[in-house]
Design an enzyme around this catalytic site. Sequence first.
Site, short mmCIF file in Angstrom:
data_model
loop_
_atom_site.label_atom_id
_atom_site.label_comp_id
_atom_site.label_asym_id
_atom_site.label_seq_id
_atom_site.Cartn_x
_atom_site.Cartn_y
_atom_site.Cartn_z
N LYS A 63 8.54 -13.24 39.63
CA LYS A 63 8.86 -12.46 40.70
C LYS A 63 8.51 -13.06 42.35
O LYS A 63 7.91 -12.52 43.17
CB LYS A 63 8.23 -10.98 40.87
CG LYS A 63 8.61 -10.21 39.64
CD LYS A 63 7.98 -8.77 39.45
CE LYS A 63 8.59 -8.10 38.49
NZ LYS A 63 7.88 -8.44 37.18
N ILE A 67 8.95 -17.16 52.53
CA ILE A 67 10.17 -17.74 53.31
C ILE A 67 11.01 -18.64 52.36
O ILE A 67 10.53 -19.31 51.44
CB ILE A 67 9.61 -18.71 54.39
CG1 ILE A 67 8.67 -19.92 53.92
CG2 ILE A 67 8.67 -17.72 55.19
CD1 ILE A 67 8.44 -20.66 55.23
N THR A 70 9.82 -22.16 51.07
CA THR A 70 8.80 -22.00 50.15
C THR A 70 9.25 -21.53 48.76
O THR A 70 8.88 -22.24 47.62
CB THR A 70 7.79 -21.20 50.44
OG1 THR A 70 7.39 -21.71 51.93
CG2 THR A 70 6.31 -21.34 49.60
N GLN A 188 4.97 3.43 30.64
CA GLN A 188 6.45 3.32 31.14
C GLN A 188 6.88 4.66 31.15
O GLN A 188 6.73 5.88 30.18
CB GLN A 188 7.27 2.79 30.05
CG GLN A 188 6.94 1.05 29.96
CD GLN A 188 7.50 0.35 31.17
OE1 GLN A 188 7.90 0.70 32.20
NE2 GLN A 188 7.43 -1.12 31.00
N ARG A 209 4.50 -4.14 24.38
CA ARG A 209 3.73 -3.41 23.38
C ARG A 209 4.26 -3.09 22.28
O ARG A 209 3.62 -3.35 21.15
CB ARG A 209 2.92 -2.34 24.36
CG ARG A 209 2.11 -3.08 25.35
CD ARG A 209 1.51 -2.03 26.34
NE ARG A 209 2.82 -1.69 27.25
CZ ARG A 209 2.61 -0.85 28.34
NH1 ARG A 209 1.32 -0.26 28.79
NH2 ARG A 209 3.73 -0.77 29.21
O1 C5P Z 1 4.71 -3.34 27.07
P1 C5P Z 1 6.01 -3.28 27.51
O2 C5P Z 1 7.36 -3.14 26.62
O3 C5P Z 1 6.04 -1.87 28.74
O4 C5P Z 1 6.51 -4.52 28.44
C1 C5P Z 1 7.42 -4.47 29.42
C2 C5P Z 1 7.37 -6.08 30.39
O5 C5P Z 1 8.15 -5.88 31.34
C3 C5P Z 1 6.03 -6.19 30.85
O6 C5P Z 1 5.69 -7.66 30.98
C4 C5P Z 1 5.93 -5.57 32.23
O7 C5P Z 1 5.41 -6.08 33.12
C5 C5P Z 1 7.64 -5.96 32.47
N1 C5P Z 1 8.25 -5.30 33.48
C6 C5P Z 1 8.41 -3.68 33.55
N2 C5P Z 1 9.09 -2.92 34.28
C7 C5P Z 1 9.55 -3.73 35.45
C8 C5P Z 1 9.48 -5.18 35.63
C9 C5P Z 1 8.88 -5.86 34.69
O8 C5P Z 1 8.02 -3.15 32.37
N3 C5P Z 1 10.06 -2.99 36.31
#
Ligand code: C5P
Length: 231
Positions: A63, A67, A70, A188, A209
């Site tokens: 992510k 600038i 960079t 989530q 997970r």
């Molecule tokens: O464990 P889980 O299935 O929730 O992991 C989802 C992955 O996606 C993690 O690495 C999390 O940081 C990433 N992620 C997310 N939501 C976002 C961007 C990235 O869950 N908007």
Amino acid sequence: MSDDRLIVALDVPNALAGLNLAEQLGDAVSFYKIGLGMLTGGGLALANELKQDHGKKIFLDMKLFDIGATVENAVRGLAQFDLDFLTVHGDPYVVKAAKEGAAGKDMKILAVTILTSLDRADLDGALIKPGDIRDLVQERAAKAFEACADGIIASPQEAALIRALPEAEGRLIVTPGVRPTGAALGDQKRVATPAQAVKDGVDHIVVGRPVWQAENPRAAAEAILAEMAAV
Ligand code: C5P
């Protein structure tokens, strides 16, 4: 080769744990996401090892946001690692700079529109223009595509909206926040099942997970793949 629409997030503490998990998953999983949390735990070395020695595809979730000069330099450096996907924030100048840095390499640049952890109050605090978040996400996705992003990271709730954009033709949509039916949500909130994500036009799902915390990670990954294949 297994179905590379499933990307497993290696959100484990260090490279050794990541390698162990990848070995348990074996040929069931061919695509891995390595994030910022792993960077100081040997993440880039792990990316190299999974790619060179195990033939896996790698998504480096950095992510990037800075600038243009960079970002371009950082991406040029990362492009030496033979990665498949790299994330940057979706501001058009950031995307353009990242594409410059990736020129001549196969690494795809994926743009983040608005972090799914942010709500309207957070956007107000950041002085981001008024409006419904879903509309802003769709507008930012269109602008990122115009800046030549190869794809967009989107929540399952946004995927269909982004897929509907004419600019999305031939581009990738990659979706975290996917939960197989019956799996724990963790933190989530806005989730979809693997089958729903596929129906909404998603190219790759990112699952962490539900796979790496499972008692049998390989069986968990295989169940997700079966759900996707049945659509
Ligand atoms: O464990 P889980 O299935 O929730 O992991 C989802 C992955 O996606 C993690 O690495 C999390 O940081 C990433 N992620 C997310 N939501 C976002 C961007 C990235 O869950 N908007």
